[in-house]
Design a protein around this motif. Structure first.
Motif, PDB file in Angstrom:
ATOM      1  N   TRP A  24       0.850  -1.209   0.000  1.00  0.00           N
ATOM      2  CA  TRP A  24       0.000   0.000   0.000  1.00  0.00           C
ATOM      3  C   TRP A  24       0.884   1.257   0.000  1.00  0.00           C
ATOM      4  O   TRP A  24       0.450   2.347  -0.376  1.00  0.00           O
ATOM      5  CB  TRP A  24      -0.892  -0.046   1.255  1.00  0.00           C
ATOM      6  CG  TRP A  24      -1.536   1.240   1.629  1.00  0.00           C
ATOM      7  CD1 TRP A  24      -2.694   1.748   1.116  1.00  0.00           C
ATOM      8  CD2 TRP A  24      -1.078   2.196   2.596  1.00  0.00           C
ATOM      9  NE1 TRP A  24      -2.973   2.957   1.716  1.00  0.00           N
ATOM     10  CE2 TRP A  24      -1.999   3.255   2.631  1.00  0.00           C
ATOM     11  CE3 TRP A  24       0.041   2.254   3.457  1.00  0.00           C
ATOM     12  CZ2 TRP A  24      -1.853   4.358   3.472  1.00  0.00           C
ATOM     13  CZ3 TRP A  24       0.187   3.351   4.284  1.00  0.00           C
ATOM     14  CH2 TRP A  24      -0.759   4.384   4.291  1.00  0.00           C
ATOM     15  N   ARG A  25       2.149   1.089   0.388  1.00  0.00           N
ATOM     16  CA  ARG A  25       3.013   2.251   0.635  1.00  0.00           C
ATOM     17  C   ARG A  25       3.490   2.906  -0.662  1.00  0.00           C
ATOM     18  O   ARG A  25       3.816   2.226  -1.624  1.00  0.00           O
ATOM     19  CB  ARG A  25       4.214   1.823   1.491  1.00  0.00           C
ATOM     20  CG  ARG A  25       3.752   1.305   2.837  1.00  0.00           C
ATOM     21  CD  ARG A  25       4.875   0.738   3.659  1.00  0.00           C
ATOM     22  NE  ARG A  25       4.340   0.120   4.864  1.00  0.00           N
ATOM     23  CZ  ARG A  25       5.038  -0.617   5.713  1.00  0.00           C
ATOM     24  NH1 ARG A  25       6.332  -0.835   5.491  1.00  0.00           N
ATOM     25  NH2 ARG A  25       4.472  -1.132   6.770  1.00  0.00           N
ATOM     26  N   THR A  26       3.545   4.224  -0.628  1.00  0.00           N
ATOM     27  CA  THR A  26       4.005   5.005  -1.781  1.00  0.00           C
ATOM     28  C   THR A  26       5.040   6.016  -1.294  1.00  0.00           C
ATOM     29  O   THR A  26       5.204   6.222  -0.078  1.00  0.00           O
ATOM     30  CB  THR A  26       2.837   5.786  -2.410  1.00  0.00           C
ATOM     31  OG1 THR A  26       2.365   6.737  -1.435  1.00  0.00           O
ATOM     32  CG2 THR A  26       1.688   4.887  -2.829  1.00  0.00           C
ATOM     33  N   ILE A  47      17.385   0.870   1.695  1.00  0.00           N
ATOM     34  CA  ILE A  47      17.796  -0.332   2.441  1.00  0.00           C
ATOM     35  C   ILE A  47      16.579  -1.013   3.080  1.00  0.00           C
ATOM     36  O   ILE A  47      15.776  -0.350   3.725  1.00  0.00           O
ATOM     37  CB  ILE A  47      18.812   0.081   3.529  1.00  0.00           C
ATOM     38  CG1 ILE A  47      20.097   0.559   2.847  1.00  0.00           C
ATOM     39  CG2 ILE A  47      19.076  -1.056   4.497  1.00  0.00           C
ATOM     40  CD1 ILE A  47      21.125   1.101   3.815  1.00  0.00           C
ATOM     41  N   GLY A  48      16.465  -2.326   2.915  1.00  0.00           N
ATOM     42  CA  GLY A  48      15.304  -3.059   3.451  1.00  0.00           C
ATOM     43  C   GLY A  48      14.063  -2.677   2.667  1.00  0.00           C
ATOM     44  O   GLY A  48      13.028  -2.346   3.236  1.00  0.00           O
ATOM     45  N   CYS A  49      14.175  -2.743   1.337  1.00  0.00           N
ATOM     46  CA  CYS A  49      13.125  -2.179   0.458  1.00  0.00           C
ATOM     47  C   CYS A  49      11.868  -3.041   0.408  1.00  0.00           C
ATOM     48  O   CYS A  49      10.837  -2.586  -0.080  1.00  0.00           O
ATOM     49  CB  CYS A  49      13.678  -1.988  -0.946  1.00  0.00           C
ATOM     50  SG  CYS A  49      14.194  -3.544  -1.702  1.00  0.00           S
ATOM     51  N   LEU A  70      17.751  -2.574  -1.678  1.00  0.00           N
ATOM     52  CA  LEU A  70      18.566  -3.654  -1.092  1.00  0.00           C
ATOM     53  C   LEU A  70      17.736  -4.377  -0.037  1.00  0.00           C
ATOM     54  O   LEU A  70      17.018  -3.743   0.737  1.00  0.00           O
ATOM     55  CB  LEU A  70      19.820  -3.035  -0.478  1.00  0.00           C
ATOM     56  CG  LEU A  70      20.803  -3.984   0.200  1.00  0.00           C
ATOM     57  CD1 LEU A  70      22.243  -3.588  -0.140  1.00  0.00           C
ATOM     58  CD2 LEU A  70      20.630  -3.999   1.722  1.00  0.00           C
ATOM     59  N   GLU A  71      17.855  -5.693  -0.002  1.00  0.00           N
ATOM     60  CA  GLU A  71      17.056  -6.530   0.883  1.00  0.00           C
ATOM     61  C   GLU A  71      17.859  -7.745   1.301  1.00  0.00           C
ATOM     62  O   GLU A  71      18.665  -8.248   0.524  1.00  0.00           O
ATOM     63  CB  GLU A  71      15.856  -7.066   0.087  1.00  0.00           C
ATOM     64  CG  GLU A  71      14.518  -6.567   0.486  1.00  0.00           C
ATOM     65  CD  GLU A  71      14.098  -6.996   1.883  1.00  0.00           C
ATOM     66  OE1 GLU A  71      13.454  -6.168   2.539  1.00  0.00           O
ATOM     67  OE2 GLU A  71      14.418  -8.122   2.341  1.00  0.00           O
ATOM     68  N   ASN A  72      17.591  -8.240   2.509  1.00  0.00           N
ATOM     69  CA  ASN A  72      18.208  -9.520   2.849  1.00  0.00           C
ATOM     70  C   ASN A  72      17.222 -10.684   2.696  1.00  0.00           C
ATOM     71  O   ASN A  72      17.548 -11.810   3.043  1.00  0.00           O
ATOM     72  CB  ASN A  72      18.846  -9.495   4.248  1.00  0.00           C
ATOM     73  CG  ASN A  72      17.829  -9.353   5.357  1.00  0.00           C
ATOM     74  OD1 ASN A  72      16.642  -9.181   5.086  1.00  0.00           O
ATOM     75  ND2 ASN A  72      18.278  -9.407   6.596  1.00  0.00           N
ATOM     76  N   CYS A 114      16.221   4.359   4.707  1.00  0.00           N
ATOM     77  CA  CYS A 114      15.509   3.133   5.070  1.00  0.00           C
ATOM     78  C   CYS A 114      14.174   3.489   5.698  1.00  0.00           C
ATOM     79  O   CYS A 114      14.027   4.522   6.341  1.00  0.00           O
ATOM     80  CB  CYS A 114      16.338   2.171   5.908  1.00  0.00           C
ATOM     81  SG  CYS A 114      16.673   2.681   7.549  1.00  0.00           S
ATOM     82  N   HIS A 115      13.197   2.631   5.443  1.00  0.00           N
ATOM     83  CA  HIS A 115      11.831   2.844   5.925  1.00  0.00           C
ATOM     84  C   HIS A 115      11.343   1.584   6.628  1.00  0.00           C
ATOM     85  O   HIS A 115      11.250   0.522   6.015  1.00  0.00           O
ATOM     86  CB  HIS A 115      10.901   3.170   4.738  1.00  0.00           C
ATOM     87  CG  HIS A 115       9.495   3.491   5.169  1.00  0.00           C
ATOM     88  ND1 HIS A 115       8.447   2.615   5.033  1.00  0.00           N
ATOM     89  CD2 HIS A 115       8.989   4.594   5.774  1.00  0.00           C
ATOM     90  CE1 HIS A 115       7.338   3.168   5.505  1.00  0.00           C
ATOM     91  NE2 HIS A 115       7.641   4.367   5.968  1.00  0.00           N
ATOM     92  N   GLN A 116      11.103   1.705   7.926  1.00  0.00           N
ATOM     93  CA  GLN A 116      10.573   0.604   8.743  1.00  0.00           C
ATOM     94  C   GLN A 116      11.527  -0.584   8.757  1.00  0.00           C
ATOM     95  O   GLN A 116      11.104  -1.721   8.594  1.00  0.00           O
ATOM     96  CB  GLN A 116       9.206   0.120   8.222  1.00  0.00           C
ATOM     97  CG  GLN A 116       8.240   1.207   7.871  1.00  0.00           C
ATOM     98  CD  GLN A 116       7.537   1.783   9.073  1.00  0.00           C
ATOM     99  OE1 GLN A 116       8.130   1.864  10.142  1.00  0.00           O
ATOM    100  NE2 GLN A 116       6.321   2.193   8.930  1.00  0.00           N
TER     101      GLN A 116
HETATM  102  C1  SAM Z   1       8.874  -3.645   7.531  1.00  0.00           C
HETATM  103  S1  SAM Z   1       9.690  -4.133   6.055  1.00  0.00           S
HETATM  104  C2  SAM Z   1       9.799  -2.569   5.206  1.00  0.00           C
HETATM  105  C3  SAM Z   1       9.842  -2.726   3.721  1.00  0.00           C
HETATM  106  C4  SAM Z   1       9.851  -1.389   2.949  1.00  0.00           C
HETATM  107  N1  SAM Z   1      10.944  -0.548   3.328  1.00  0.00           N
HETATM  108  C5  SAM Z   1       8.528  -0.693   3.169  1.00  0.00           C
HETATM  109  O1  SAM Z   1       8.442   0.193   4.023  1.00  0.00           O
HETATM  110  O2  SAM Z   1       7.539  -1.090   2.512  1.00  0.00           O
HETATM  111  C6  SAM Z   1      11.390  -4.350   6.588  1.00  0.00           C
HETATM  112  C7  SAM Z   1      12.246  -5.017   5.516  1.00  0.00           C
HETATM  113  O3  SAM Z   1      13.615  -4.935   5.935  1.00  0.00           O
HETATM  114  C8  SAM Z   1      14.266  -6.161   5.595  1.00  0.00           C
HETATM  115  N2  SAM Z   1      15.435  -6.279   6.472  1.00  0.00           N
HETATM  116  C9  SAM Z   1      15.445  -6.509   7.799  1.00  0.00           C
HETATM  117  N3  SAM Z   1      16.720  -6.524   8.273  1.00  0.00           N
HETATM  118  C10 SAM Z   1      17.521  -6.264   7.206  1.00  0.00           C
HETATM  119  C11 SAM Z   1      18.934  -6.149   7.055  1.00  0.00           C
HETATM  120  N4  SAM Z   1      19.770  -6.287   8.083  1.00  0.00           N
HETATM  121  N5  SAM Z   1      19.418  -5.889   5.818  1.00  0.00           N
HETATM  122  C12 SAM Z   1      18.579  -5.743   4.751  1.00  0.00           C
HETATM  123  N6  SAM Z   1      17.234  -5.842   4.842  1.00  0.00           N
HETATM  124  C13 SAM Z   1      16.712  -6.104   6.060  1.00  0.00           C
HETATM  125  C14 SAM Z   1      13.174  -7.218   5.799  1.00  0.00           C
HETATM  126  O4  SAM Z   1      13.440  -8.400   5.066  1.00  0.00           O
HETATM  127  C15 SAM Z   1      11.933  -6.495   5.331  1.00  0.00           C
HETATM  128  O5  SAM Z   1      11.641  -6.742   3.970  1.00  0.00           O
END
Ligand code: SAM
Length: 272
Positions: A24-26, A47-49, A70-72, A114-116
């Protein structure tokens, strides 16, 4: 090659009920605080997309620039890449990596976002240090994190309070910090950032369809996502407790005047 990896467990996981919320996020509803700083030719790292809806949207603000998501988590990257293709966004890459040890040279990006994410990691200060390292001098480190302790809703009930208590326990058990929103400026200082601008903003849900979506996904997440599995495995809740929390969410969602606000802390740090 990733050498320092995340030791916290990502509380939500990537279950469909979780991704219904994240997709839902934009850029407008989740990165408005950053938009005034973007220039068309910037290089941005997100980061953590996750499923990449914010990332893909941000690409339209930097049409001559480039975005790296970037994602893990490997699976969710496939979804992010498919979204970019579907939207015809070409100035974007999605890569596997860990925020604790970014595989980039110093000063590689104009904006590092980074977001959340910092609420879900073991060492947010270390990650902010990495974000600072790969940001150019004159560039920006930007973070937005929700703060579960500051969420407010109507009507209140004991059951909704139980949900928040359990969320706090599960996330801290996993190594994260659910009230991260209020701590970002302090973590940024510890990471050596000096020029830190704080703001806050909310998501607010009140329309019938928003309430149905928000309550429905939390009811499902509670029992079907990694959150529920961890709660049971760590003996923080029984399956009966989880089913009660899910029922609470559904009942709350049926309330005529249901209303929910999600507070976020935000920081824009200029690197000198
Ligand atoms: C709550 S989601 C947020 C996704 C996106 N930023 C958003 O707001 O829609 C957090 C994301 O961070 C990733 N994540 C958590 N720890 C991480 C790390 N150390 N390095 C890269 N990604 C990470 C998770 O796999 C997850 O997809």
């Amino acid at each position: 090659m990733v050498s320092k990896t995340e030791s916290a467990v990502y509380t939500h996981g990537h279950h469909a009920s979780v991704l219904r919320s994240h997709t839902w996020r934009t850029a407008q509803n989740s990165a408005a605080y950053l938009l005034p700083y973007l220039k068309p030719d910037m290089k941005l790292l997100d980061i953590g997309c996750g499923p990449g809806t914010i990332t893909v949207d941000l690409a339209s603000y930097i049409p001559q620039g480039h975005i790296t998501g970037l994602e893990n988590g490997e699976g969710v990257l496939t979804q992010a890449r498919a979204l970019a293709e579907e939207k015809g966004v070409a100035n974007i890459d999605f890569v596997l990596g860990d925020a604790n040890e970014l595989a980039y040279d110093d000063e590689a990006f104009d904006v590092v976002l980074c977001h959340q994410v910092l609420q879900h990691v073991r060492d947010p200060v270390r990650i902010l240090q990495e974000m600072k390292r790969v940001a150019k001098v004159g560039g920006i480190v930007a973070v937005r994190e929700s703060d579960y302790g500051a969420f407010v809703w109507y009507p209140n009930s004991e059951g909704m309070g139980n949900w928040r208590d359990l969320y706090h326990k599960v996330t801290r058990h996993n190594g994260g910090e659910p009230d991260a929103g209020r701590m970002l400026h302090a973590w940024a200082k510890q990471a050596g950032l000096t020029d830190i601008k704080c703001s806050s903003s909310t998501w607010c849900y009140s329309r019938k369809e928003e309430i149905a979506w928000w309550s429905g996904l939390w009811a499902e997440r509670t029992v079907a996502s990694s959150f529920g599995t961890t709660a049971i495995d760590a003996k923080l809740a029984t399956s009966e407790d989880l089913s009660n929390v899910a029922t609470t969410w559904r009942k709350w969602g049926d309330e005529e005047d249901a209303w929910f606000s999600v507070l976020h802390g935000e920081i824009i740090c200029h690197k000198h």
